[in-house]
Design an enzyme around this catalytic site. Structure first.
Site, PDB file in Angstrom:
ATOM      1  N   SER A   1      -1.900   6.530  11.476  1.00  0.00           N
ATOM      2  CA  SER A   1      -2.668   7.521  10.733  1.00  0.00           C
ATOM      3  C   SER A   1      -1.963   8.879  10.803  1.00  0.00           C
ATOM      4  O   SER A   1      -0.795   8.980  10.458  1.00  0.00           O
ATOM      5  CB  SER A   1      -4.100   7.577  11.273  1.00  0.00           C
ATOM      6  OG  SER A   1      -4.957   8.209  10.357  1.00  0.00           O
TER       7      SER A   1
ATOM      8  N   ASP B   1      -6.214   2.619   6.534  1.00  0.00           N
ATOM      9  CA  ASP B   1      -5.824   3.250   7.801  1.00  0.00           C
ATOM     10  C   ASP B   1      -5.577   2.241   8.929  1.00  0.00           C
ATOM     11  O   ASP B   1      -6.434   1.410   9.230  1.00  0.00           O
ATOM     12  CB  ASP B   1      -6.936   4.215   8.215  1.00  0.00           C
ATOM     13  CG  ASP B   1      -6.487   5.228   9.244  1.00  0.00           C
ATOM     14  OD1 ASP B   1      -5.957   4.817  10.292  1.00  0.00           O
ATOM     15  OD2 ASP B   1      -6.682   6.433   9.015  1.00  0.00           O
TER      16      ASP B   1
END
Length: 329
Positions: free
Chosen positions: A44, A182
């Site tokens: 991320s 993600d």
């Protein structure tokens, strides 16, 4: 032969803490951080930072990008604290993702470049994401092994957008015909993934591995009994309880396992949010107060670890240039 890994956790705008820690380290060593590490991993926002370092950006440049443009990606206001504000925030994410990905793309392009490809990176790099099309985890990798024949051709900005496509916050990111979200959903802290990569694909002996892992102030979490046991959707969303549990529990487990596996050759830099700062910090808060608090927390963390001999040894390491397998095909 010593082999060093830099592993960076996810955490939205709290990644300013990560970038600030790394910038402090770079300032003290007087050389690019990537020169000290043989493998870089990030998830991320940690993936964005790691890809930037591997692309040759300094940690200070990356930190400045978050300071300059973070409030264009996320809210410049403090987190919602009253019921009405929290309700409006929840409703804003019902029909579509909460934030426009265009400002995120711009800050990523500032950090990694618009046309940079994985084959242009300086260090072997691994970045987790979730492949929604195939239904499974995906680890994007540079061409550091003969079996890796696809990812090295991809644009770095696409990898960064894929690993940071947090559900409800940003849209799913498409690369070719595949959809990604993600990587923090299964590997918010990629320490173990990086260790496996080193042992399995880079032929490194575990006894030679040293890992510096940097968090985003998100490890600690705890519920008050006043929350009750019958939480619904609103209860789990309130005060970011759900992402806090997901991120914090993953990180705590990873920390324990890494310490069991490599002992004091694992150095973790992180900091719990003090109670008086928790109301000012959030995954998607880029307020002036949040910026100051995160930089202050980073400075305190560096002071805490400045006497750590293993960290000093790590920063003295000079990683040799790596010859990538697929970058010239």
């Amino acid at each position: 032969m010593v082999f060093q890994i830099l592993s960076l956790s996810g955490g939205g705008f709290l990644g300013l803490y990560t970038a600030s820690v790394l910038a402090e380290i770079e300032e003290r060593t007087g050389r690019p951080l990537a020169d000290s590490f043989d493998l870089i991993a990030g998830t991320s926002v940690g993936g964005i930072i790691g890809l930037g370092l591997s692309a040759g950006r300094s940690a200070t440049e990356i930190k400045q990008a978050f300071l300059d443009d973070g409030d264009k990606i996320f809210s410049p206001k403090r987190p919602a604290s009253n019921v009405l504000s929290m309700g409006a925030r929840i409703l804003s994410g019902l029909p579509k993702s909460r934030y426009n990905p265009a400002p995120l793309r711009r800050i990523i392009e500032r950090i990694v470049g618009t046309e940079t490809r994985m084959s242009d990176l300086r260090r072997p790099t691994v970045v987790p994401a979730v492949n929604l099309t195939k239904g499974g985890p995906k680890i994007f990798k540079t061409g550091h092994h003969p079996r890796f024949i696809i990812d090295w051709q991809l644009k770095v900005v696409d990898i960064a957008l894929a690993t940071s496509a947090a559900p409800t916050y940003f849209p799913i990111h498409q690369i070719g015909a595949e959809m990604f979200a993600d990587g923090g959903m299964f590997a918010n802290s990629p320490d173990l993934i990086a260790l496996h990569e080193a042992e399995t694909f880079l032929d490194v002996k575990r006894a030679d591995v040293r890992v510096l892992s940097v968090g985003t102030t998100t490890t600690a979490f705890a519920f008050s009994a006043s929350a009750g046991r019958t939480l619904g959707s609103c209860g789990w969303i309130k005060n970011e309880r759900l992402p806090s549990v997901m991120i914090g529990s993953q990180q705590a487990l990873t920390d324990d396992m890494m310490r069991h596996v490599i002992g004091d050759r694992y150095v973790r830099i992180d900091r719990a949010q003090p109670p008086d700062q928790q109301a000012e910090l959030a995954l998607d808060c880029a307020s002036p107060i949040a910026k100051r608090d995160l930089q202050s927390a980073a400075a305190s963390s560096i002071a805490d670890v400045s006497s750590n001999q293993m960290l000093r040894n790590m920063l003295d390491h000079c990683a040799p240039e790596f010859t990538f397998t697929n970058a010239t095909l």
